[in-house]
Scaffold this active site. Sequence first.
Site, PDB file in Angstrom:
ATOM      1  N   ASN A  58      54.539 -37.214 -25.249  1.00  0.00           N
ATOM      2  CA  ASN A  58      54.338 -38.032 -26.444  1.00  0.00           C
ATOM      3  C   ASN A  58      55.443 -37.708 -27.433  1.00  0.00           C
ATOM      4  O   ASN A  58      55.925 -36.574 -27.492  1.00  0.00           O
ATOM      5  CB  ASN A  58      52.965 -37.762 -27.069  1.00  0.00           C
ATOM      6  CG  ASN A  58      52.566 -38.798 -28.103  1.00  0.00           C
ATOM      7  OD1 ASN A  58      53.177 -39.872 -28.189  1.00  0.00           O
ATOM      8  ND2 ASN A  58      51.562 -38.501 -28.889  1.00  0.00           N
ATOM      9  N   HIS A  59      55.832 -38.696 -28.193  1.00  0.00           N
ATOM     10  CA  HIS A  59      56.757 -38.444 -29.287  1.00  0.00           C
ATOM     11  C   HIS A  59      56.034 -37.658 -30.371  1.00  0.00           C
ATOM     12  O   HIS A  59      54.886 -37.968 -30.708  1.00  0.00           O
ATOM     13  CB  HIS A  59      57.279 -39.766 -29.865  1.00  0.00           C
ATOM     14  CG  HIS A  59      58.161 -40.516 -28.920  1.00  0.00           C
ATOM     15  ND1 HIS A  59      58.108 -41.894 -28.784  1.00  0.00           N
ATOM     16  CD2 HIS A  59      59.119 -40.097 -28.054  1.00  0.00           C
ATOM     17  CE1 HIS A  59      59.004 -42.282 -27.886  1.00  0.00           C
ATOM     18  NE2 HIS A  59      59.616 -41.211 -27.419  1.00  0.00           N
ATOM     19  N   ASN A  95      51.678 -42.545 -31.346  1.00  0.00           N
ATOM     20  CA  ASN A  95      50.782 -43.212 -30.406  1.00  0.00           C
ATOM     21  C   ASN A  95      51.590 -43.726 -29.220  1.00  0.00           C
ATOM     22  O   ASN A  95      51.504 -44.895 -28.845  1.00  0.00           O
ATOM     23  CB  ASN A  95      50.063 -44.365 -31.117  1.00  0.00           C
ATOM     24  CG  ASN A  95      48.923 -44.937 -30.299  1.00  0.00           C
ATOM     25  OD1 ASN A  95      48.353 -44.257 -29.463  1.00  0.00           O
ATOM     26  ND2 ASN A  95      48.601 -46.204 -30.535  1.00  0.00           N
ATOM     27  N   HIS A  96      52.385 -42.824 -28.632  1.00  0.00           N
ATOM     28  CA  HIS A  96      53.319 -43.201 -27.568  1.00  0.00           C
ATOM     29  C   HIS A  96      53.091 -42.344 -26.322  1.00  0.00           C
ATOM     30  O   HIS A  96      54.042 -41.941 -25.655  1.00  0.00           O
ATOM     31  CB  HIS A  96      54.768 -43.044 -28.049  1.00  0.00           C
ATOM     32  CG  HIS A  96      55.105 -43.853 -29.257  1.00  0.00           C
ATOM     33  ND1 HIS A  96      56.172 -43.560 -30.084  1.00  0.00           N
ATOM     34  CD2 HIS A  96      54.514 -44.943 -29.793  1.00  0.00           C
ATOM     35  CE1 HIS A  96      56.226 -44.441 -31.077  1.00  0.00           C
ATOM     36  NE2 HIS A  96      55.227 -45.290 -30.915  1.00  0.00           N
ATOM     37  N   GLN A  97      51.859 -42.084 -25.990  1.00  0.00           N
ATOM     38  CA  GLN A  97      51.546 -41.222 -24.857  1.00  0.00           C
ATOM     39  C   GLN A  97      51.978 -41.887 -23.550  1.00  0.00           C
ATOM     40  O   GLN A  97      51.847 -43.100 -23.390  1.00  0.00           O
ATOM     41  CB  GLN A  97      50.041 -40.924 -24.825  1.00  0.00           C
ATOM     42  CG  GLN A  97      49.529 -40.181 -26.042  1.00  0.00           C
ATOM     43  CD  GLN A  97      49.136 -41.067 -27.208  1.00  0.00           C
ATOM     44  OE1 GLN A  97      49.461 -42.252 -27.237  1.00  0.00           O
ATOM     45  NE2 GLN A  97      48.439 -40.508 -28.185  1.00  0.00           N
TER      46      GLN A  97
END
Length: 671
Positions: A358-359, A542-544
Amino acid sequence: MSSAAATCGCPAPYVGPPLTATCGAGQFLVFMGLLDGYLRAQCDVADPCGRVSCRSAPRDLDYDFVVVGGGSGGAVAAARLSEVPGWRVLLLEAGGDEPPGSQVPSMVLNYHGGELDWNYSTEPETAACQGYPGKRCKWVRGKVLGGCSVLNGMMYLRGHPKDYDYWAAAGNPGWGYRDVLPYFLKSEDNRELGEVDAAFHGSGGPLTVQRFPDRPAMADHILQAGRELGYGVSRDLNGANFTGFAIAQAKNRNGSRVSSARAFLRPARGRPNLDVMLNSTVTRVLIDEKTKQARGVEFVLNGQKRSVRVSKEVIVAGGAVNSPQILLLSGVGDKQHLAEVGVPLRHHLPGVGKNLMNHVAFFVSFLARNETSRYDLDWAAATEYLLKRSGPMSSTGLSQVTAKLSTKYADPSGDDPDLQMFFAGYLAGCAKTGEVGARMDDGPRSVSISPVVLHPKSRGRISLRSADPLAPPLIRANYLTHRDDVNTLVEGVKIAVRLGATRALARYGLELDRSAPPGCDMPFGSDAFWECAVRQFTGPENHQAGTCKMGPDSDPDAVVDSSLRVRGVKGLRVMDASVMPALVSANTAATIMMIAEKGADMVKEVWKQGSVTSRAGWAGHWPGGRDHGWPGKPAAAGWSAPGWRRNSPGANRLRDVAASSGNPGWNSWTG
C-alpha cells in the site's frame, strides 16, 4: 411517490444512507436533510431510471460466469462478459447500491467509516500507526456496488510506463505498457482531449474523464509554489511527462462522480443475460476436490446460505483484502495456515495473501492564518450545484491537486518519481445551517499536504482470523518496516514544509503545525523528529494491492498467471488490484479497471467468442502504429529515452527481475 419518481418518471426506491447520517445529527440535521432531499430529486444525480435492477434471488441455479464483487474491477468484468448475448452472467456484491449523496464530489469523505465501508483496521503495527488506538491504522474499503470507486477521490492516474514494463519483465508477458495502454483507451471517454496529450487518451468509452468544473484559488497557487521550488507543471501526468505538479483529471461527468457501476453496469442494465444481486456476501468458491475445477459459488443473503453453479468460470474481484480472503475460505492457500484455522484444503498455493502493498503517507498540517475557518458548504454553494452542477460541491477542493516528484533516493534518471503529493482543504462536505459565511470555529482555516511513498518496499499479508466467512480477515500491513520507505517519506515531509513556506502561498499566511506527536521529543524539524512523527501518525492510502500476485511458474509466491488464472485451479480467475506484482506509482482505480478490461478479453478469447476488439484491431489506437512503441517514446529496438538506456538504473532493474524470472533474453537487451 418520491420526489425523484414524480420528477424523473420512473420508480425511485430509497437508497441510503442519507447525508444526515454522514455528517452527524443535531445541528446538521435540518440543512443536510434538506440538501439530501433536493439531491434525490435531481434525475442526473440520483439517476433512478438508469440504475441496475437488482434481483432478490438468482434467476437460475446455473450461470456461465459468476463475478464476485461489484467494485472497480468486478463491475467492468461483469459488464464486458455480458456483452456476449449467449453468456449468462451473475454479479454478486456484498453491499448495496450507491446513494445519491455519494455522487457529489465534495462529499468524498462523507461515507468513509459508514455502512458503505467494510471498516477494516490493521492488526497492531510494530513500526507505524503507533499513535492510533491499539497501534492500528484504519482502512477504507468500499462495500457498495462500485466498490472503492464510490468512496475514492476520483483522481484518474495510471502510473508510469515503467510500472507495467516491470510487470512484464518479472515474467508476465502481455502486461507491458504497450500491451495495456489500449485497454486504458478502451474504457476512457476523455472530454478534454485538447487540454491533455491526446495521443495517450481515448474517447467514446464508458468512463468519463475530465477536470472538475471548480477549484479553489489556492490550487493554482500550489502550482506556482511548485515552480518556485524548481519543479515543473504538467498538463497531463498520464501523457508524455510523468513528473511535476498538476490539476488532475477525475472520473466525473456533469459535476458528479462516475463510479465503475455508473460507467459500466448502468449502460448494461437492459441485458437479459446479466443478473446483479446486492447484499450478497460470497463465502467461498465451490471447488471439486478431485478435479480442482471451480464448480460454483456459495454466498449469504439475508442470513441464509445459498449457492449457484458455474459452467465456465468464476471471476473473483473482491479487491486486495477480500479476494485473498475468499480464496483462503475456498481452501486455496498455504496448507499450514488453512489447517490452523480449520479450512479444508483444495489446493496448496502459499502465495495467497502475501505481497500486501500500500502507498503510505503522512499529513503535514498547516493553519492558513489569513483565512477564517468557515464552512465551504452553504446555501449559495448548494444552489449553484443544484442549478448548474458547478461550484464547490462539484469538486474535491484541494484534493484535485497532485504532484509526482523525485527525492534524492529516486531513479537518477529523474523520469521515475518515487513521491506523490496530495493536498486537502476547501472541501464542501458538511454544514450545520447553510448560512453563507458561517464559521466552524474561531480559528483559522486548515489545509494539509501529504507526501506519499510511490514504490513501497514494506510488505504485509492478509490471512484468515478463523474459518468463519463473515469474520474480518487479519490485516498485517507492516508499514515502514523497510528503511527505504521511511527515508523517502521523511524527504517528502521536508518538501511539503518547503512548499508551505513559498512566496506563492505567503498570501494565505500558512503556519506549519509544530505540535509534537507523543514521544517525539527530538529537535523539531530534524530527520529524527519527522521519522518519529510518521511512525506515530502514519497515513495509509486506499491503494492496497498485490495479495494474489501475478507471476511466472518460477515465482513461489505467484497466485495467478499472466492470464489471471489461479494456479492449480481450473475455471477460476482474479481481476482486481490483488494481482499487481508491484504497485503502480499512482492512484490505483484506473489500473484496476484496465486489469478487468484486459481480463475480460482474455476470457472471451479462451471461450472462442472473440474479444470485443481483436488484438490486431488495436493497432489503430497507436499513433504511428503499434510497432513504434508508446506515444512519445522510442521503439523497443532502439530505446534511448532517459532512464531506459542500456545499463541505466531503470533498465538494470528490469534486467535483474527478468533474468531471475526465467527471461534471459532481457540480458542482451539491457546489457
